[in-house]
Write a protein that holds these residues in place. Structure first.
Motif, PDB file in Angstrom:
ATOM      1  N   TYR A 160       2.663 -15.132   6.755  1.00  0.00           N
ATOM      2  CA  TYR A 160       1.440 -15.092   6.371  1.00  0.00           C
ATOM      3  C   TYR A 160       1.735 -15.764   4.737  1.00  0.00           C
ATOM      4  O   TYR A 160       2.193 -14.748   4.081  1.00  0.00           O
ATOM      5  CB  TYR A 160       1.022 -13.469   6.247  1.00  0.00           C
ATOM      6  CG  TYR A 160       0.687 -12.946   7.491  1.00  0.00           C
ATOM      7  CD1 TYR A 160       0.123 -13.768   8.599  1.00  0.00           C
ATOM      8  CD2 TYR A 160       0.915 -11.661   7.894  1.00  0.00           C
ATOM      9  CE1 TYR A 160       0.068 -13.434   9.777  1.00  0.00           C
ATOM     10  CE2 TYR A 160       0.526 -11.256   9.353  1.00  0.00           C
ATOM     11  CZ  TYR A 160       0.096 -11.916  10.273  1.00  0.00           C
ATOM     12  OH  TYR A 160      -0.272 -11.317  11.355  1.00  0.00           O
ATOM     13  N   ASP A 163      -0.040 -19.725   0.082  1.00  0.00           N
ATOM     14  CA  ASP A 163      -0.519 -21.082   0.302  1.00  0.00           C
ATOM     15  C   ASP A 163       0.001 -21.657   1.341  1.00  0.00           C
ATOM     16  O   ASP A 163       1.431 -21.789   0.952  1.00  0.00           O
ATOM     17  CB  ASP A 163      -0.524 -21.845  -1.126  1.00  0.00           C
ATOM     18  CG  ASP A 163      -1.225 -23.164  -0.915  1.00  0.00           C
ATOM     19  OD1 ASP A 163      -0.418 -24.132  -0.789  1.00  0.00           O
ATOM     20  OD2 ASP A 163      -2.411 -23.320  -1.577  1.00  0.00           O
ATOM     21  N   MET A 188     -10.377 -19.488   9.195  1.00  0.00           N
ATOM     22  CA  MET A 188      -9.063 -18.950   8.946  1.00  0.00           C
ATOM     23  C   MET A 188      -8.235 -20.219   8.317  1.00  0.00           C
ATOM     24  O   MET A 188      -6.860 -19.867   8.015  1.00  0.00           O
ATOM     25  CB  MET A 188      -8.526 -18.090   9.819  1.00  0.00           C
ATOM     26  CG  MET A 188      -9.316 -16.830  10.316  1.00  0.00           C
ATOM     27  SD  MET A 188      -8.488 -15.980  11.690  1.00  0.00           S
ATOM     28  CE  MET A 188      -6.867 -15.449  10.927  1.00  0.00           C
ATOM     29  N   LYS A 206      -2.279 -19.024   6.254  1.00  0.00           N
ATOM     30  CA  LYS A 206      -2.521 -18.435   5.110  1.00  0.00           C
ATOM     31  C   LYS A 206      -2.902 -17.111   5.305  1.00  0.00           C
ATOM     32  O   LYS A 206      -3.472 -16.720   6.273  1.00  0.00           O
ATOM     33  CB  LYS A 206      -3.848 -19.075   4.481  1.00  0.00           C
ATOM     34  CG  LYS A 206      -4.335 -18.467   3.041  1.00  0.00           C
ATOM     35  CD  LYS A 206      -5.559 -19.240   2.563  1.00  0.00           C
ATOM     36  CE  LYS A 206      -6.083 -18.658   1.327  1.00  0.00           C
ATOM     37  NZ  LYS A 206      -4.997 -18.228   0.365  1.00  0.00           N
ATOM     38  N   ARG A 207      -2.288 -16.361   4.405  1.00  0.00           N
ATOM     39  CA  ARG A 207      -2.644 -14.799   4.516  1.00  0.00           C
ATOM     40  C   ARG A 207      -3.766 -14.205   4.819  1.00  0.00           C
ATOM     41  O   ARG A 207      -4.683 -14.489   3.863  1.00  0.00           O
ATOM     42  CB  ARG A 207      -1.902 -14.147   3.272  1.00  0.00           C
ATOM     43  CG  ARG A 207      -2.081 -12.366   3.145  1.00  0.00           C
ATOM     44  CD  ARG A 207      -1.392 -12.041   1.824  1.00  0.00           C
ATOM     45  NE  ARG A 207      -2.017 -12.489   0.746  1.00  0.00           N
ATOM     46  CZ  ARG A 207      -3.187 -11.906   0.290  1.00  0.00           C
ATOM     47  NH1 ARG A 207      -3.967 -10.817   0.858  1.00  0.00           N
ATOM     48  NH2 ARG A 207      -3.933 -12.586  -0.932  1.00  0.00           N
ATOM     49  N   PRO A 208      -4.169 -13.408   5.875  1.00  0.00           N
ATOM     50  CA  PRO A 208      -5.327 -12.942   6.079  1.00  0.00           C
ATOM     51  C   PRO A 208      -5.881 -11.874   4.874  1.00  0.00           C
ATOM     52  O   PRO A 208      -4.715 -11.305   4.392  1.00  0.00           O
ATOM     53  CB  PRO A 208      -5.390 -12.207   7.444  1.00  0.00           C
ATOM     54  CG  PRO A 208      -4.122 -12.859   8.011  1.00  0.00           C
ATOM     55  CD  PRO A 208      -3.062 -13.321   6.950  1.00  0.00           C
ATOM     56  N   GLU A 209      -7.120 -11.668   4.678  1.00  0.00           N
ATOM     57  CA  GLU A 209      -7.369 -10.975   3.392  1.00  0.00           C
ATOM     58  C   GLU A 209      -6.801  -9.303   3.826  1.00  0.00           C
ATOM     59  O   GLU A 209      -6.698  -8.706   2.837  1.00  0.00           O
ATOM     60  CB  GLU A 209      -8.853 -10.769   3.377  1.00  0.00           C
ATOM     61  CG  GLU A 209      -9.356 -12.228   2.731  1.00  0.00           C
ATOM     62  CD  GLU A 209     -10.785 -12.199   2.406  1.00  0.00           C
ATOM     63  OE1 GLU A 209     -11.594 -11.107   2.758  1.00  0.00           O
ATOM     64  OE2 GLU A 209     -11.548 -13.174   2.135  1.00  0.00           O
ATOM     65  N   GLU A 210      -6.612  -9.020   5.137  1.00  0.00           N
ATOM     66  CA  GLU A 210      -6.184  -7.668   5.014  1.00  0.00           C
ATOM     67  C   GLU A 210      -4.858  -7.246   4.942  1.00  0.00           C
ATOM     68  O   GLU A 210      -4.352  -6.183   4.999  1.00  0.00           O
ATOM     69  CB  GLU A 210      -7.047  -7.031   6.652  1.00  0.00           C
ATOM     70  CG  GLU A 210      -6.010  -7.804   7.688  1.00  0.00           C
ATOM     71  CD  GLU A 210      -6.887  -9.081   8.249  1.00  0.00           C
ATOM     72  OE1 GLU A 210      -6.956  -9.328   9.331  1.00  0.00           O
ATOM     73  OE2 GLU A 210      -8.063  -9.727   7.414  1.00  0.00           O
TER      74      GLU A 210
END
Length: 270
Positions: A160, A163, A188, A206-210
């Motif tokens: 994750y 960038d 995503m 890309k790192r998920p927001e959670e």
């Protein structure tokens, strides 16, 4: 001039070779993963009352190990949660640690020797995702690894990323990884499959927001994800997502163990 890994690396440089769990309760975690994944445990005293536990496929000393487990060090308790960390083989730990720094990463624990095992360091990429790097000591009596994809093996390595393009460029320079292909995940973004010496080894996105910060996560192969998530719940873990079918026909689930360590499961049948 800094040389890239693809220019200098051997056939093992950049290969994932181990997974390690640091946890607050090794006895409870050992029982949990033995039930969920099917591993056996082999305790190895380390001196001063400390024990390192090997996760093995099968029973007995001659069985292949896929990873290990240790108690979360007291100085990290309260600051770092229980977690899984992967080890990547490198030709020269000291040089690779310097390469991490030169390319914007950091060294969390300077290179040091583990007698009879190898030399290792704890490093983080420019966005903070942590790995261990190791130059293993030569070992002639290592058991043969199980067939790829067998239950109990580590089937996939996933980043994750802070960038995607920056992270991929960083790991390409350090380990020599190459782009296999991209899968469009819509809003995503892209899911990038990367290869190690021409062989698919994992994916990046890309790192998920959670997800609170960039990190690496690890998928353990089981015969059936559906059956395994039942064992996760029965053992006091949580299923965060899944079972879910992914491109290529595999089924996955994302989980946490009872101590809070995040891990994933994968199988070819639901």
């Amino acid at each position: 001039m800094l040389q890239t890994a693809s220019e200098t690396g051997s056939e093992t440089h950049g290969r994932f070779i181990w997974c390690e769990l640091m946890t607050s309760d090794t006895q409870a975690a050992g029982r949990f993963y033995a039930s969920v994944v099917g591993w056996s445990l082999n305790a190895m005293p380390m001196g001063e009352g400390e024990v390192y536990h090997l996760f093995q496929i099968g029973e007995g000393d001659g069985c292949p190990g896929i990873g290990g487990m240790m108690t979360l060090p007291a100085e990290l308790a309260g600051h770092v949660p229980p977690n899984w960390t992967g080890y990547v083989a490198v030709d020269d730990v000291d040089r690779t640690a310097k390469d991490y720094k030169a390319n914007g990463g950091s060294v969390q624990r300077e290179p040091e020797d583990i007698p009879g095992v190898g030399r290792f360091a704890v490093v983080a990429d420019p966005h903070g995702a942590v790995l261990c790097i190791m130059t293993p000591s030569p070992m002639d009596d290592m058991p043969a690894p199980p067939p790829e994809g067998s239950p109990g093996t580590v089937g996939w390595h996933e980043l994750y990323a802070g960038d995607l393009e920056e992270a991929f460029g960083f790991y390409s320079r350090i380990f020599g990884w190459t782009k296999d292909s991209d899968f469009d995940m819509g809003e995503m973004g892209a899911y990038r499959l990367f290869a190690e010496h021409g062989k698919q080894a994992g994916g990046m996105m890309k790192r998920p927001e959670e997800i609170p910060m960039p990190c690496w996560v690890y998928y353990f192969n089981v015969e059936s994800v559906q059956a395994a998530i039942g064992r996760v719940r029965a053992g006091g873990g949580q299923v965060l997502n899944g079972p879910m079918e992914v491109p290529g026909g595999s089924w996955i689930a994302q989980c946490t163990d009872p101590q809070g360590a995040f891990f994933c499961l994968a199988s070819m049948q639901k």
